[in-house]
Design an enzyme around this catalytic site. Structure first.
Site, PDB file in Angstrom:
ATOM      1  N   GLU A  70      -2.417   8.660  -3.913  1.00 38.92           N
ATOM      2  CA  GLU A  70      -2.797   7.803  -5.031  1.00 38.92           C
ATOM      3  C   GLU A  70      -4.223   8.146  -5.458  1.00 38.92           C
ATOM      4  O   GLU A  70      -5.112   8.195  -4.589  1.00 38.92           O
ATOM      5  CB  GLU A  70      -2.706   6.337  -4.615  1.00 38.92           C
ATOM      6  CG  GLU A  70      -2.905   5.350  -5.754  1.00 38.92           C
ATOM      7  CD  GLU A  70      -2.740   3.904  -5.304  1.00 38.92           C
ATOM      8  OE1 GLU A  70      -3.717   3.131  -5.474  1.00 38.92           O
ATOM      9  OE2 GLU A  70      -1.669   3.565  -4.796  1.00 38.92           O
ATOM     10  N   ARG A  97       0.846  -1.186   0.000  1.00 38.27           N
ATOM     11  CA  ARG A  97       0.000   0.000   0.000  1.00 38.27           C
ATOM     12  C   ARG A  97       0.884   1.239   0.000  1.00 38.27           C
ATOM     13  O   ARG A  97       1.975   1.244   0.588  1.00 38.27           O
ATOM     14  CB  ARG A  97      -0.939   0.021   1.210  1.00 38.27           C
ATOM     15  CG  ARG A  97      -2.056  -1.013   1.134  1.00 38.27           C
ATOM     16  CD  ARG A  97      -3.028  -0.682  -0.001  1.00 38.27           C
ATOM     17  NE  ARG A  97      -4.115  -1.646  -0.112  1.00 38.27           N
ATOM     18  CZ  ARG A  97      -4.138  -2.689  -0.912  1.00 38.27           C
ATOM     19  NH1 ARG A  97      -3.064  -2.956  -1.669  1.00 38.27           N
ATOM     20  NH2 ARG A  97      -5.184  -3.479  -0.978  1.00 38.27           N
ATOM     21  N   HIS A 140      -1.080   0.966  -9.764  1.00 38.45           N
ATOM     22  CA  HIS A 140      -1.805   0.025  -8.894  1.00 38.45           C
ATOM     23  C   HIS A 140      -2.485  -1.073  -9.723  1.00 38.45           C
ATOM     24  O   HIS A 140      -3.672  -1.345  -9.560  1.00 38.45           O
ATOM     25  CB  HIS A 140      -2.837   0.771  -8.034  1.00 38.45           C
ATOM     26  CG  HIS A 140      -3.205   0.028  -6.784  1.00 38.45           C
ATOM     27  ND1 HIS A 140      -3.595   0.677  -5.638  1.00 38.45           N
ATOM     28  CD2 HIS A 140      -3.239  -1.307  -6.499  1.00 38.45           C
ATOM     29  CE1 HIS A 140      -3.871  -0.219  -4.703  1.00 38.45           C
ATOM     30  NE2 HIS A 140      -3.646  -1.421  -5.198  1.00 38.45           N
TER      31      HIS A 140
END
Length: 296
Positions: free
Chosen positions: A238, A209, A257
């Site tokens: 993000e 993460r 991602h």
């Protein structure tokens, strides 16, 4: 048993005896109670609404992480995680990024874009490199299998690894791969102090993460030359906004991602759901049950 599933063609083709399927899109869902929920591709608002449906007994999340679900899961509702759906893709993506960096392919791509025949780059391999996998679970074990034929030496550590043992491993690492989940304990766990413990030229690879890493500390370590570089599938913030200084780092490889994404992901997700529902209706406990306090 009534189960709500994503409104995708692969899921509309599912047939499981004893199961009535209801289909939700990103922002809309059919009314009524539900015994089960297969959670995927729902907006945050719809996700909260679905998790609050009367009669809900269990949730299967087909996402790679579960923290967004555990925060909102009502008491008494059982959560299942489909980590097997994503593990190998994430491990392959991670290994590919490491090999790309070792061979300098990202820099050759930059030279190609500039129309330069560049032959003076410092190239390497993973042979003999010490790789620390921080978050040594399902994905980490697959990654170790992938890296071993390339001559890498792998050490696995976890969030509960004693600090002195962890720091000793990090100080010897050529690569640190982050596969930890996002929890209050792991947020910002890779800070300036941790980065300073790494040897000069070490690389960071983050497929866990984005908020595992203090971004300002990472940028400082990159621009000072202390770090060799970074491979980031997740960032903080993000999505990474236009003009963010990470974009301009020549020794950083960024993907948006997508480490778990494959062309057949939806088809595999539907098949995983079919098998899960078949187990459930047969009275057997499906794999992937998440116990209290567990994280992936």
């Amino acid at each position: 048993m009534r189960v709500l599933v994503p409104d995708l063609s692969e899921f509309r083709e599912l047939r499981v005896e004893g199961v009535e399927l209801g289909f939700f899109s990103r922002d809309e869902a059919p009314p009524g109670n539900a015994d089960g929920l297969v959670l995927w591709f729902a907006s945050p608002g719809l996700r909260r609404e679905l998790l609050g449906r009367p009669g809900l007994r269990w949730v299967l999340t087909l996402t790679a992480g579960i923290e967004h679900v555990t925060r909102e899961l009502p008491p008494g509702v059982t959560l299942y995680n489909a980590h097997r759906l994503h593990d190998r893709a994430v491990a392959v993506h991670t290994a590919a990024g490491m090999l790309t960096a070792a061979r300098g392919l990202h820099r050759f791509r930059d030279a190609q874009r500039a129309g330069r025949w560049e032959t003076t780059m410092d190239l390497g391999t993973l042979d003999g490199k010490q790789v620390v996998i921080w978050g040594y679970g399902h994905i980490g074990k697959i990654l170790e299998e992938l890296l071993t034929p390339f001559g890498a030496r792998v050490t696995g550590i976890r969030s509960r690894t004693p600090e002195d043992e962890r720091d000793a491993a990090l100080s010897e690492a050529d690569w640190v791969v982050l596969l930890l989940p996002s929890t209050p304990e792991t947020k910002g766990i890779v800070n300036a102090e941790v980065l300073a413990r790494l040897g000069p030229g070490a690389w960071i690879s983050n497929q866990g993460r984005g908020n595992l890493i203090d971004t300002d500390a990472l940028l400082a370590a990159l621009t000072s030359g202390h770090l060799g570089g970074a491979v980031l599938d997740v960032t903080d913030p993000e999505p990474l906004p236009e003009g963010h200084p990470l974009w301009a780092q020549e020794n950083v490889i960024i993907t948006p991602h997508i480490a778990s994404t494959t062309a057949d992901l939806v088809a595999r997700g539907a098949e995983y759901t079919r098998a899960f529902l078949s187990e459930m209706t047969a009275g057997r406990e499906p794999e992937g049950r998440v116990e209290a306090g567990q994280a992936y």
